[in-house]
Design a protein around this motif. Structure first.
Motif, PDB file in Angstrom:
ATOM      1  N   ARG A   1       0.775  -1.409  -0.129  1.00 33.81           N
ATOM      2  CA  ARG A   1      -0.251  -0.208  -0.542  1.00 33.81           C
ATOM      3  C   ARG A   1       0.909   1.776  -0.062  1.00 33.81           C
ATOM      4  O   ARG A   1       1.058   2.499  -1.062  1.00 33.81           O
ATOM      5  N   GLU A   2       2.053   0.793   0.670  1.00 37.21           N
ATOM      6  CA  GLU A   2       3.116   2.020   0.538  1.00 37.21           C
ATOM      7  C   GLU A   2       3.420   2.783  -0.484  1.00 37.21           C
ATOM      8  O   GLU A   2       3.458   4.251  -1.339  1.00 37.21           O
ATOM      9  N   GLN A   3       3.557   1.817  -1.331  1.00 31.00           N
ATOM     10  CA  GLN A   3       3.950   1.184  -2.467  1.00 31.00           C
ATOM     11  C   GLN A   3       3.033   2.419  -3.659  1.00 31.00           C
ATOM     12  O   GLN A   3       3.749   3.288  -4.385  1.00 31.00           O
ATOM     13  N   PHE A   4       2.367   1.732  -2.978  1.00 31.21           N
ATOM     14  CA  PHE A   4       1.032   2.508  -3.933  1.00 31.21           C
ATOM     15  C   PHE A   4       0.497   3.922  -4.111  1.00 31.21           C
ATOM     16  O   PHE A   4       0.769   4.761  -5.407  1.00 31.21           O
ATOM     17  N   LYS A   5       0.734   3.948  -3.258  1.00 34.88           N
ATOM     18  CA  LYS A   5       0.512   5.562  -2.116  1.00 34.88           C
ATOM     19  C   LYS A   5       2.202   6.458  -3.439  1.00 34.88           C
ATOM     20  O   LYS A   5       1.531   7.230  -3.943  1.00 34.88           O
ATOM     21  N   ARG A   6       3.513   6.368  -2.930  1.00 27.66           N
ATOM     22  CA  ARG A   6       4.460   6.898  -3.989  1.00 27.66           C
ATOM     23  C   ARG A   6       3.986   6.803  -5.376  1.00 27.66           C
ATOM     24  O   ARG A   6       4.379   7.403  -5.811  1.00 27.66           O
ATOM     25  N   TYR A   7       3.765   5.844  -5.888  1.00 26.36           N
ATOM     26  CA  TYR A   7       3.590   5.472  -7.456  1.00 26.36           C
ATOM     27  C   TYR A   7       2.836   6.174  -8.194  1.00 26.36           C
ATOM     28  O   TYR A   7       2.936   7.126  -9.271  1.00 26.36           O
TER      29      TYR A   7
END
Length: 243
Positions: A88-94
């Motif tokens: 989820r954190e990676q998706f937010k950065r993406y």
């Protein structure tokens, strides 16, 4: 400026023709002007239609990417609880990178950096999702549902990149410019018999063509100028805020 210059050149040529032949200008100039103006109008119409179509396509692609990101993000729920927070954190950065990348199109170096970061993050998300989907605690259909959604999310970036750089060949614009100048030349020649220089008619013609050119180019480059699609990025921003 070029159209005014060419119309004056055409008028001077017409005046010289009148000095040699007081009976009038050569017949058939009206037909020539009409034919070239018709061709110019046709090309402007086709170019404008293509530009408007590509403008709408770019708007639809923003919505499509937002939907793809949102769908993939929701399907993280299929993974084991311990694997979800990192993804989820990676998706937010993406999502943040995708939003900012289109705001930096006027910065060449920043665009390259954003593209590299996006490609790396896509790779990391894909690899982490594969590992997480193999976790015994993940739902049985996690691999079947999550990976296709991720694939669609990644593929749309290439589609949007191609759409951003999809423009008519430069030769089309060159042809439009040449036809505009030739039209101004023939209009100037055709009005040589008038004592009045018809500045108003020539100015209206030039301004009309210029406005048509400007709107076409503005539609082709919707991140610059007056006609913009920045407002449509709100769909991506809303998707990011919902995470």
């Amino acid at each position: 400026i070029g159209m005014f210059v060419f119309s004056n050149i055409g008028r001077k040529i017409g005046n010289r023709q009148l000095q040699r032949n007081p009976n009038g200008l050569d017949s058939g100039t009206g037909s020539s002007v009409g034919a070239i103006l018709a061709l110019l109008g046709l090309l402007i119409a086709f170019t404008f239609t293509g530009a408007a179509s590509r403008f709408e396509d770019r708007r639809h692609l923003i919505v499509e990417e937002a939907n793809n990101i949102g769908t993939a993000y929701l399907r993280i729920d299929l993974l084991a609880p311990e694997d979800q927070p990192a993804l989820r954190e990676q998706f937010k950065r993406y999502a943040d990178l995708r939003i900012s990348s289109f705001n930096d199109l006027h910065k060449t170096e920043q665009v390259k950096k954003d593209s590299a970061l996006i490609a790396k993050l896509q790779k990391d998300i894909w690899q982490d999702a594969i590992v997480a989907s193999k976790n015994p605690r993940a739902m049985p259909d996690a691999t079947k549902l999550l990976l296709p959604a991720l694939n669609a999310m990644i593929d749309i970036t290439a589609t949007r990149s191609v759409a951003t750089h999809n423009h008519p060949p430069v030769i089309i614009y060159c042809l439009l410019i040449v036809l505009s100048l030739l039209s101004a030349l023939l209009i100037g020649y055709d009005t040589a018999a008038n004592k009045n220089q018809a500045w108003l008619h020539r100015a209206v013609f030039a301004i009309t063509i210029i406005m048509s050119f400007y709107i076409i180019i503005d539609l082709e480059y919707p991140r610059f100028g007056l006609i913009r699609i920045d407002a449509d990025d709100q769909v991506l921003i809303d998707t990011r805020n919902s995470m």
